[in-house]
Design an enzyme around this catalytic site. Structure first.
Site, PDB file in Angstrom:
ATOM      1  N   LYS A  66       6.653   3.168   5.670  1.00 34.92           N
ATOM      2  CA  LYS A  66       6.202   1.514   6.075  1.00 34.92           C
ATOM      3  C   LYS A  66       7.413   0.774   5.778  1.00 34.92           C
ATOM      4  CE  LYS A  66       1.353   0.675   5.062  1.00 34.92           C
ATOM      5  NZ  LYS A  66       0.950   0.311   4.033  1.00 34.92           N
ATOM      6  N   ASP A 102      -0.751  -6.526   5.976  1.00 38.30           N
ATOM      7  CA  ASP A 102      -1.032  -6.208   4.519  1.00 38.30           C
ATOM      8  C   ASP A 102      -1.523  -7.508   3.290  1.00 38.30           C
ATOM      9  OD1 ASP A 102      -1.774  -3.745   4.919  1.00 38.30           O
ATOM     10  OD2 ASP A 102       0.185  -2.940   3.594  1.00 38.30           O
TER      11      ASP A 102
END
Length: 276
Positions: A66, A102
């Site tokens: 990420k 997220d």
């Protein structure tokens, strides 16, 4: 021609995303397929070259990529750039553009359980990538206080200092968090503690937890971690990570297709994959 989507990570075999997204493509009549791809840390650059070469339409990014994927992308959404992590990539006219769903996925899922977070005192447990996305998102949402409890205080302080949105915050250790736990309306557990197979681990004691507090864990396997079980036994409200998972996936699906999908259908797919 069928479009290709994927999720990249290491490991990746456990991912629920393929079942969820492939069901959505079929449901909404999108001619596409979603494939899990095992990409090791030292192969990320080569993998992206290959994905661009085959014209992949988009993909999700999970651990450990990420953060390390950021310099390899062509463009970055401002929020993803501020957070310093990407979980969704869209192929926009041949360029890989990175986004982070997220934090916004967590907030949308939270609001289904809690109508408002304005004026609330919140404690985030952990200071990793997920905590960072959640902190940055909640910092914009009008909360009263947003503290971070982490084993390494310096890492929590760096997270707070990196955030471009001001909210009263403190970086605290486990002992201080346990002593002052009654000050918080919401606890957000973002560490791997309690995740299968380490299901008996607990990030901190809930001895002083308010009975009307909400304890939220971003883990969804198991659906009820030890911290959630203890919170429920104390009379507090609880939320597992299923809402965050499906909402961040729904936001990614929307970026790829322009369609915001049926959340309940997505939840049922994941629950079936988990064995009910």
């Amino acid at each position: 021609m069928k479009k290709l989507f994927a999720v990249i990570g290491d490991p990746i075999a456990h991912s629920m995303s393929p079942a969820m997204h492939n069901d959505l493509f079929q449901t909404y009549g999108v001619d596409a397929h979603y494939q899990p791809l095992h990409v090791k840390r030292d192969s990320l650059k080569e993998a992206l070259i290959g994905l661009k070469a085959i014209g992949i339409a988009g993909f999700n990014v999970t651990v450990p990529h990420k953060e390390t994927i950021i310099p390899l992308l062509d463009k970055l959404d401002p929020l993803a750039e501020a957070i310093g992590a990407v979980n969704t990539v869209v192929n926009e006219d041949g360029e890989f553009v990175g986004y982070n769903t997220d934090g916004s996925g967590y907030l949308q899922g939270l609001l289904t359980q809690w109508p408002t977070i304005k004026g609330k005192n919140i404690l985030i447990i952990g200071a990793g990538g997920a905590a960072r996305a959640i902190y940055f998102t909640l910092a914009q949402a009008g909360v009263k206080r947003l503290d971070i409890c982490n084993r390494t205080i310096q890492k929590a302080e760096e997270l707070i200092n990196d955030c471009p949105f001001h909210v009263p915050s403190a970086a605290i250790g486990k002992e201080e968090a346990e002593i002052n736990l009654s000050d918080y309306h919401l606890l957000i557990q973002t560490t791997p503690m309690g995740m299968a197979p380490n299901i008996d681990s607990l990030p901190l004691s809930l001895h002083k937890l308010q009975t009307d507090a909400l304890v939220s864990d971003i883990i969804y396997n198991p659906l009820e971690t030890k911290i959630l079980r203890e919170a429920r036994n104390k009379g507090a409200k609880i939320q597992n990570g299923l809402d965050m998972f499906v909402y961040q996936g729904a936001l990614a699906f929307e970026k790829w297709t322009g369609i915001f999908p049926n959340i309940e259908r997505m939840k049922n797919i994941v629950l079936n994959q988990l064995g009910g």
